[in-house]
Design a protein around this motif. Structure first.
Motif, PDB file in Angstrom:
ATOM      1  N   VAL A   1     -79.277 -68.201 -48.985  1.00 54.72           N
ATOM      2  CA  VAL A   1     -79.452 -68.991 -50.203  1.00 54.72           C
ATOM      3  C   VAL A   1     -80.536 -70.041 -49.993  1.00 54.72           C
ATOM      4  CG1 VAL A   1     -78.344 -70.597 -51.784  1.00 54.72           C
ATOM      5  CG2 VAL A   1     -77.095 -68.622 -50.957  1.00 54.72           C
ATOM      6  N   MET A   2     -80.499 -70.703 -48.827  1.00 51.53           N
ATOM      7  CA  MET A   2     -81.513 -71.716 -48.546  1.00 51.53           C
ATOM      8  C   MET A   2     -82.902 -71.091 -48.507  1.00 51.53           C
ATOM      9  SD  MET A   2     -79.741 -74.148 -45.688  1.00 51.53           S
ATOM     10  CE  MET A   2     -80.955 -75.454 -45.565  1.00 51.53           C
TER      11      MET A   2
ATOM     12  N   ILE B   1     -84.007 -70.301 -52.034  1.00 54.27           N
ATOM     13  CA  ILE B   1     -84.403 -71.495 -52.797  1.00 54.27           C
ATOM     14  C   ILE B   1     -85.787 -71.949 -52.356  1.00 54.27           C
ATOM     15  CG2 ILE B   1     -83.903 -73.928 -53.219  1.00 54.27           C
ATOM     16  CD1 ILE B   1     -80.987 -73.333 -52.974  1.00 54.27           C
TER      17      ILE B   1
ATOM     18  N   GLY C   1     -90.624 -73.486 -62.410  1.00 54.63           N
ATOM     19  CA  GLY C   1     -89.587 -73.766 -61.424  1.00 54.63           C
ATOM     20  C   GLY C   1     -88.192 -73.534 -61.973  1.00 54.63           C
ATOM     21  N   SER C   2     -87.958 -74.000 -63.220  1.00 55.96           N
ATOM     22  CA  SER C   2     -86.602 -73.857 -63.775  1.00 55.96           C
ATOM     23  C   SER C   2     -86.240 -72.402 -63.978  1.00 55.96           C
ATOM     24  CB  SER C   2     -86.469 -74.596 -65.101  1.00 55.96           C
ATOM     25  OG  SER C   2     -87.419 -75.583 -65.236  1.00 55.96           O
TER      26      SER C   2
ATOM     27  N   THR D   1     -85.519 -70.745 -60.651  1.00 56.84           N
ATOM     28  CA  THR D   1     -84.241 -71.212 -60.120  1.00 56.84           C
ATOM     29  C   THR D   1     -83.073 -70.637 -60.904  1.00 56.84           C
ATOM     30  OG1 THR D   1     -85.396 -73.274 -59.782  1.00 56.84           O
ATOM     31  CG2 THR D   1     -83.075 -73.250 -59.285  1.00 56.84           C
TER      32      THR D   1
ATOM     33  N   MET E   1     -80.040 -68.696 -59.223  1.00 51.96           N
ATOM     34  CA  MET E   1     -78.622 -69.039 -59.364  1.00 51.96           C
ATOM     35  C   MET E   1     -77.857 -67.891 -59.990  1.00 51.96           C
ATOM     36  SD  MET E   1     -77.717 -71.870 -58.141  1.00 51.96           S
ATOM     37  CE  MET E   1     -76.132 -72.193 -58.931  1.00 51.96           C
TER      38      MET E   1
ATOM     39  N   PHE F   1     -77.296 -65.197 -57.454  1.00 55.52           N
ATOM     40  CA  PHE F   1     -76.336 -65.653 -56.439  1.00 55.52           C
ATOM     41  C   PHE F   1     -74.909 -65.585 -56.977  1.00 55.52           C
ATOM     42  CE2 PHE F   1     -74.088 -69.438 -54.557  1.00 55.52           C
ATOM     43  CZ  PHE F   1     -73.817 -68.847 -53.341  1.00 55.52           C
ATOM     44  N   LEU F   2     -74.728 -66.096 -58.208  1.00 54.62           N
ATOM     45  CA  LEU F   2     -73.390 -66.055 -58.809  1.00 54.62           C
ATOM     46  C   LEU F   2     -72.958 -64.612 -59.048  1.00 54.62           C
ATOM     47  CD1 LEU F   2     -73.606 -69.089 -61.227  1.00 54.62           C
ATOM     48  CD2 LEU F   2     -72.234 -68.902 -59.175  1.00 54.62           C
TER      49      LEU F   2
ATOM     50  N   ILE G   1     -71.473 -63.162 -56.036  1.00 60.11           N
ATOM     51  CA  ILE G   1     -70.099 -63.625 -55.809  1.00 60.11           C
ATOM     52  C   ILE G   1     -69.131 -62.896 -56.737  1.00 60.11           C
ATOM     53  CG2 ILE G   1     -68.569 -65.602 -56.095  1.00 60.11           C
ATOM     54  CD1 ILE G   1     -71.013 -67.270 -55.117  1.00 60.11           C
ATOM     55  N   ILE G   2     -69.565 -62.731 -57.991  1.00 64.41           N
ATOM     56  CA  ILE G   2     -68.697 -62.051 -58.950  1.00 64.41           C
ATOM     57  C   ILE G   2     -68.463 -60.599 -58.526  1.00 64.41           C
ATOM     58  CG2 ILE G   2     -68.624 -61.200 -61.327  1.00 64.41           C
ATOM     59  CD1 ILE G   2     -70.061 -63.854 -62.064  1.00 64.41           C
TER      60      ILE G   2
ATOM     61  N   MET H   1     -61.790 -62.180 -64.675  1.00 64.14           N
ATOM     62  CA  MET H   1     -61.463 -61.384 -63.499  1.00 64.14           C
ATOM     63  C   MET H   1     -60.066 -61.642 -62.992  1.00 64.14           C
ATOM     64  SD  MET H   1     -64.969 -61.811 -61.692  1.00 64.14           S
ATOM     65  CE  MET H   1     -66.338 -60.923 -62.358  1.00 64.14           C
TER      66      MET H   1
ATOM     67  N   LEU I   1     -86.846 -80.470 -59.394  1.00 64.89           N
ATOM     68  CA  LEU I   1     -85.934 -79.386 -59.061  1.00 64.89           C
ATOM     69  C   LEU I   1     -85.726 -79.259 -57.555  1.00 64.89           C
ATOM     70  CD1 LEU I   1     -84.529 -77.733 -61.126  1.00 64.89           C
ATOM     71  CD2 LEU I   1     -86.150 -75.907 -60.743  1.00 64.89           C
TER      72      LEU I   1
END
Lengths: 265, 264
Positions: free
Chosen positions: A81-82, A85, A189-190, A193, A197, A200-201, A204-205, B32, B189
């Motif tokens: 993740v780092m 980013i 940038g937004s 990012t 994110m 990444f989420l 996890i899901i 979930m 950011l």
């Protein structure tokens, strides 16, 4: 060439900060290992019996956290993740900062083509990402070896870090592609990012819900997971090809769009 | 008042995007739960053999892992990560955007004191966070009433949900403080993401070690869902700590900003 050194210098401070962050992360993460290892003997069999979703909630996945390698596998997710980013921020700002800082006119009236500008910028970014990766490798290999009492894990870690490098490249070029495509320098940038994110989420899901496993092709965080690379079949060919095509497409978009980009001044 | 309205208008869009994404994430994660609850029932018996430190390492109590609130505690971690990024972003850009966009001299030559400017801006940011939390609370309550498998403590549920707002306030304060201390922030950011992720990871590895002292360092550990579920209250020590951080940061910001050199 001047441009290259200029970019290296401009990014050196943030790179040093990131490297310190990585060192702290690896050192503090692995220092917790001592406490867990003493009580984890029976973990392995139990983990195997556990449903996948629960493993995800427990945070360990199918890794054996009683070994230094398995413990590092959990840490590795956060290193990824780092790295992602860092790479996506670097990619999007290295292109868009000229517009943001109103230096784009100054840069583009220099007697070099836009292709050259973007090429040197990309090379400078690549060097940054590479240094980031090497620092991660050296610190990981040293610290893990310190706690490891079985066979050497250097090969495994090198393979993991190769996977992380590919991930970094994907996000780096994603950043440059978005920065070249967007009209608003602040949005680059937004947007990158947000994508970071989101993926990444999503990873996890996918861990929680096995029924959407097929979505793993959409998130690079699933391409080179520690449990697969270290304790499975290594780097997966399908994911390697997928990554290569992503990198190629993003690079292509970056060059194509930067050349015709209407700069915001 | 004009500044407040102007600020609020400029945040409206991003607030809406953040609110909708947070609500969407909440709905997705909640949906979930039914599958997991089924899995968990079968596994619960096996869990008895788990060694104690390992159970602690994953932050969920043995009996609550399969429960509705247990699952909520787990997914709430990711919601709070997103919320913290939003708040930190907001805080860091609050004052620095004037400098970056070269509007600081325009703003500060208006016949209002810097303190008034700061107050209006902070209020606008808080309103924006409140908006986001209303969206989140609505989504969470709605989904909770749909997917719950057993009756659960509503007060604990609400307390956990509201801790998002408290966490955001802490990160908002930290963000504003960072923005007045660092002389020139080019990219909001990178500063906010770096800080929030650093705290987030500290939280994860701090809890793996069961380190009490570590909990004071990262705001992500101030509102421990396991404690809230058990006691239906926040831990007084950490609530004070959070309030202290907010108060100290805001006071420092007022002091520094009122005499700060503004680069134009």
């Amino acid at each position: 060439m001047n441009l290259f050194f200029r970019e290296l210098k401009a990014n050196s401070k943030s790179l040093i900060l990131w490297c310190i962050g990585i060192l702290l992360m690896v050192a503090s993460g692995m220092s917790k290992f001592g406490g867990v290892s003493s009580s984890g003997q029976s973990m392995n069999e139990l983990m195997k019996a556990m449903p996948k979703a629960l493993q995800a909630i427990m945070g360990t996945g199918s890794l054996d956290i009683s070994t230094a390698g398995g413990y590092y596998g959990i840490l590795f997710l956060y290193l990824m993740v780092m790295g992602a980013i860092h790479a996506s921020m670097l990619g999007s700002t290295i292109v868009s900062k000229e517009e943001r800082d109103k230096t784009v006119e100054f840069l583009l009236v220099k007697p070099i083509s836009r292709n050259k500008v973007i090429t040197w910028k990309l090379i400078a970014a690549l060097v940054n990402v590479l240094i980031f990766n090497i620092v991660t490798f050296i610190s990981s290999a040293t610290v893990v070896e310190y706690y490891n009492d079985g066979i050497s894990l250097h090969g495994d870690i090198a393979l993991l870090l190769a996977g992380m490098f590919i991930l970094q490249l994907i996000f780096l070029f994603l950043g440059t592609a978005i920065a070249s495509a967007t009209m608003n320098p602040k949005a680059a940038g937004s947007v990158s990012t947000a994508i970071l994110m989101g993926t990444f989420l999503l990873s996890i899901i996918i861990d929680i819900s096995s029924s959407i496993d097929f979505l793993k092709y959409l998130t690079p965080f699933k391409y080179f997971e520690a449990k697969q690379v270290m304790f499975g079949e290594g780097l997966d060919v399908v994911f390697l090809i997928l990554s290569a095509s992503f990198i190629f497409i993003f690079l292509f978009v970056t060059y194509k769009l930067y050349k015709v980009k209407d700069m915001a001044v | 008042m004009n500044i407040f309205i102007h600020e609020w208008k400029s945040y409206r869009k991003s607030t809406l995007i953040w609110s909708l994404s947070l609500a969407g994430l909440t709905i997705l994660l909640f949906s979930m739960f039914p599958a997991i609850a089924r899995d968990a029932e079968n596994f619960k018996r096996l869990l008895e053999g788990f060694p104690e430190p390992v159970r602690k390492a994953v932050g969920l109590e043995l009996d609550s892992i399969a429960s509705f609130l247990g699952f909520y505690s787990y997914m709430f971690l990711y919601v709070s990560l997103c919320g913290a990024i939003q708040a930190m972003n907001l805080g860091t850009s609050l004052l620095t955007k004037e400098i970056r966009e070269k509007t600081a001299d325009f703003l500060l030559t208006k016949p209002v004191t810097r303190k008034q400017v700061l107050t209006s801006k902070l209020l606008a940011a808080v309103v924006s966070l409140i908006m986001t939390n209303i969206f989140f609370l609505t989504a969470a309550n709605l989904m909770a009433s749909i997917v719950k498998t057993e009756s659960y403590s509503v007060s604990a549920f609400i307390l956990i949900s509201i801790s998002l707002f408290l966490l955001q306030l802490i990160f908002l304060a930290i963000g504003v403080l960072v923005s007045v201390i660092i002389p020139r922030i080019k990219s909001v950011l990178s500063v906010s993401l770096g800080t929030v992720f650093a705290f987030f990871m500290l939280g994860i590895f701090g809890s793996a070690a069961g380190d009490e002292a570590m909990r004071y360092i990262t705001p992500f550990k101030y509102f421990d869902p396991a404690y809230i579920v058990k006691n239906s209250a926040y831990e007084p020590a950490f609530l004070t700590m959070g309030a202290g951080i907010i108060l100290a940061a805001i006071l420092a910001v007022y002091y520094i900003y009122s005499k700060r050199d503004i680069a134009i």
